[in-house]
Write an enzyme that holds these catalytic residues in place. Structure first.
Site, mmCIF file in Angstrom:
data_model
loop_
_atom_site.group_PDB
_atom_site.id
_atom_site.type_symbol
_atom_site.label_atom_id
_atom_site.label_comp_id
_atom_site.label_asym_id
_atom_site.label_seq_id
_atom_site.Cartn_x
_atom_site.Cartn_y
_atom_site.Cartn_z
ATOM 1 N N TYR A 87 111.115 -4.480 13.743
ATOM 2 C CA TYR A 87 111.265 -4.146 15.159
ATOM 3 C C TYR A 87 110.055 -3.347 15.648
ATOM 4 C CZ TYR A 87 113.633 -2.570 19.443
ATOM 5 O OH TYR A 87 113.982 -2.319 20.760
ATOM 6 N N SER A 122 109.328 -0.916 23.758
ATOM 7 C CA SER A 122 110.231 0.140 23.308
ATOM 8 C C SER A 122 109.391 1.378 23.049
ATOM 9 C CB SER A 122 110.924 -0.305 22.013
ATOM 10 O OG SER A 122 111.559 0.772 21.364
#
Length: 273
Positions: free
Chosen positions: A168, A155
């Site tokens: 995350y 990401s």
């Protein structure tokens, strides 16, 4: 060459991934499914691995209802037993594993001081334990073949940080470290490893995240998209699943170790390296 989808629509197939076998986790929907569809159009045989067997099989049927070029398997990536069984099924069906796309993931949003440890562990288990277990199983076959490509779905948060996303961000940073180790260890066996780092893609995961952030920040959903989600992009646009799938195809088809241990940001300029 062409083959039929479950909807009887013929797909033209080019040759960038001709007859390569790709295992894609979390591929019943979103980014994973788009990668599977794109790989199939490029000639690959694909294994749709997902927590939900029915959805995995339905996604595979969308690609090829005959089962000759696509199959669905149930796989909880945090289960060593299910990962080993799923990889064995891929080898049994198609004779090997040439590409692993480690894509399965979830998002949980909360301030760090309020984050429940059980939720932290759940996210870490899926993103990092899942990446480890699927990588280990795939590498055993790739080493026997003396070739392979491992691609992790990172990401922008593999490079950057945002409020409310501590586990995350931590997990996505960790995938870069894992990819570098795989690149070092795998080189002698013809195996490459890289990370794709998408910006915000309007998948079900992000659709869930926007209202959660709106509640936490006291903003409207439209304000979250404009002032948080896409604020740093150059054009105010979401990254598309097609953008990510094309990058995955490029990495999977790359012919040498010149491109290994790298992380490629696909984010409309949200993060620039």
């Amino acid at each position: 060459m062409t083959f039929w989808t479950g909807t009887r629509r013929a797909l033209a197939v080019s040759s960038r991934l001709q007859d390569k076998v790709a295992v894609i986790t979390g591929a019943a929907s979103g980014i994973g499914k788009e990668i599977a569809l794109t790989f199939a159009r490029e000639g690959a045989r694909v294994v749709i691995a997902d927590l939900d067997r029915d959805r995995a099989e339905a996604a595979a049927c969308d690609i090829d209802s005959s089962g000759r070029r696509a199959i669905g398997v149930a796989m909880d990536v945090t289960s060593e037993e299910q990962v080993e069984a799923g990889m064995s099924r891929a080898i049994e069906a198609f004779g090997g594993i040439d590409v692993l796309i480690s894509n399965a993931g979830i998002q949980i949003v909360a301030p760090l001081v309020e984050f429940e440890f059980a939720q932290w562990r759940k996210l870490m288990n899926i993103h990092l334990d899942g990446a480890f277990l699927t990588t280990r199983a795939a590498l055993r076959q790739m080493y026997r073949q003396k070739s392979g490509s491992v691609i992790y779905m990172g990401s922008v948060h593999s490079k950057e940080a945002s409020p409310l996303k501590a586990p995350y961000v931590t997990a996505k940073h960790g995938l870069i470290g894992l990819a570098k180790v795989v690149a070092r260890e795998g080189a002698a066996h013809g195996v490459r490893a890289n990370v794709i780092c998408p910006g915000f893609v309007r998948t079900p995961l992000v659709e869930t995240q926007i209202p959660e952030q709106a509640r936490e920040l006291g903003l409207s959903e439209e304000e979250v998209v404009r002032t948080v989600t896409l604020k740093q992009t150059v054009d105010g646009e979401f990254t598309t699943v097609a953008d990510v799938a094309e990058t995955a195809t490029f990495l999977a088809a790359f012919p040498s170790n010149a491109l290994t241990g790298q992380s490629i940001v696909v984010s409309h300029g949200w993060s620039m390296q």
